[in-house]
Each structure stands twice: as C-alpha cells, then as structure tokens.
Design a protein around this motif. Sequence first.
Motif, PDB file in Angstrom:
ATOM      1  N   VAL A  11       0.836  -1.202   0.000  1.00 48.36           N
ATOM      2  CA  VAL A  11       0.000   0.000   0.000  1.00 48.36           C
ATOM      3  C   VAL A  11       0.871   1.252   0.000  1.00 48.36           C
ATOM      4  N   LEU A  12       1.979   1.179   0.722  1.00 47.62           N
ATOM      5  CA  LEU A  12       2.924   2.286   0.806  1.00 47.62           C
ATOM      6  C   LEU A  12       4.334   1.743   0.622  1.00 47.62           C
ATOM      7  N   TRP A  14       8.424   3.323   1.492  1.00 47.25           N
ATOM      8  CA  TRP A  14       9.080   4.359   2.283  1.00 47.25           C
ATOM      9  C   TRP A  14      10.368   4.748   1.583  1.00 47.25           C
ATOM     10  N   PRO A  28       6.564   8.378   3.422  1.00 48.66           N
ATOM     11  CA  PRO A  28       5.749   7.382   2.735  1.00 48.66           C
ATOM     12  C   PRO A  28       5.367   7.856   1.340  1.00 48.66           C
ATOM     13  N   LYS A  29       5.296   6.898   0.437  1.00 45.84           N
ATOM     14  CA  LYS A  29       4.856   7.178  -0.935  1.00 45.84           C
ATOM     15  C   LYS A  29       3.742   6.198  -1.262  1.00 45.84           C
ATOM     16  N   GLU A  30       2.691   6.739  -1.864  1.00 46.72           N
ATOM     17  CA  GLU A  30       1.494   5.942  -2.115  1.00 46.72           C
ATOM     18  C   GLU A  30       1.407   5.419  -3.539  1.00 46.72           C
ATOM     19  N   VAL A  31       2.024   6.107  -4.492  1.00 43.91           N
ATOM     20  CA  VAL A  31       1.883   5.729  -5.899  1.00 43.91           C
ATOM     21  C   VAL A  31       3.255   5.382  -6.457  1.00 43.91           C
ATOM     22  N   TYR A 104      -4.828  12.068  -8.647  1.00 40.93           N
ATOM     23  CA  TYR A 104      -3.535  12.219  -7.982  1.00 40.93           C
ATOM     24  C   TYR A 104      -2.705  13.230  -8.770  1.00 40.93           C
TER      25      TYR A 104
END
Length: 153
Positions: A11-12, A14, A28-31, A104
């Motif tokens: 999901v994330l 780092w 954190p990075k989501e995409v 996004y």
Amino acid sequence: MDLKSYVNKSVLCWLATVGEDLVPNVSPKEVFTLISEDILLIANIASPISEGNILVNSNVCVSLVDVFEQRGFKVKGTADVIDIESDLGQRYLKAIRDIADESYPVKNIFEIRIESKAKIVAPSYFLFPDTTTDSQIKNALKTYQVFDYLHKR
C-alpha cells in the motif's frame, strides 16, 4: 518472494533520502510501480523534501513491507527527478496512470535505478522455527485488531 509481487501488493513504500545538510528524511509514498527489474518509479505528489534531497544527493533507499506477512524488500539505488512534460516523463506518467488516475496530482516522477535489493524479514521467522507466513498474518491481524477495526466502521 520477488520484488514485483511486493511492489504490487504494498500500500505504501518508504523513500529514504539525505540532503545537503546530511539529515536523513524518510517519507511514505502511495503511488509507485516497478517498470523493469532495475527501475522503480515513484510519483511525487507532495514531497518537496524528498525532491530537494534527490536533486543534491541521488542516493536513495526504498522499503516495501507487507505488514501482515512482515516481509518485504529494501531497494538501494540512485534517483533522478523526471519532468512529466519530457518524453521520458510522459512514458513514465502513463505507467503511473495505470495505477492511479488523474485525481492524484503528479508534480514529477522519481526514477529509482535499482543497484541492489535485499529481502526484509521479521526476526520471528528465524527466531521461532515454526513461524510461517500464515501464522505471521494471523498474529498480525490479531495484534493490530484488524477485525475489530473493520467491525467498527
């Protein structure tokens, strides 16, 4: 256990960077997506510190961990900030849009050239010989009270 599967199910991730001041930053990075065995893309949606750090020091580390399995990968390499208006940026943006739509706002893309990767495994896997992925998931669901959380929603 391979990197692609953890990229797809995480999901994330780092991203760790270090700037000119030599102060580490982890965010954190989501995409993100793996487009080849040696290139990981991360959308810069709201990461001015990561961007600034990469511009002065391209060395980065990215961690991806399945919190239920308590396993994942640590990737080290060098990063570039890719302008989404460039030809390369447009190709990378297409890969990003395959996983995240236009809602996004992508400022630019961090291209991580993977130089090394290592598995991340919780110590319980080697401390307790009977530990399995299924037992880790079961224990994590209980510890993090996932079912209680879901029922409260």
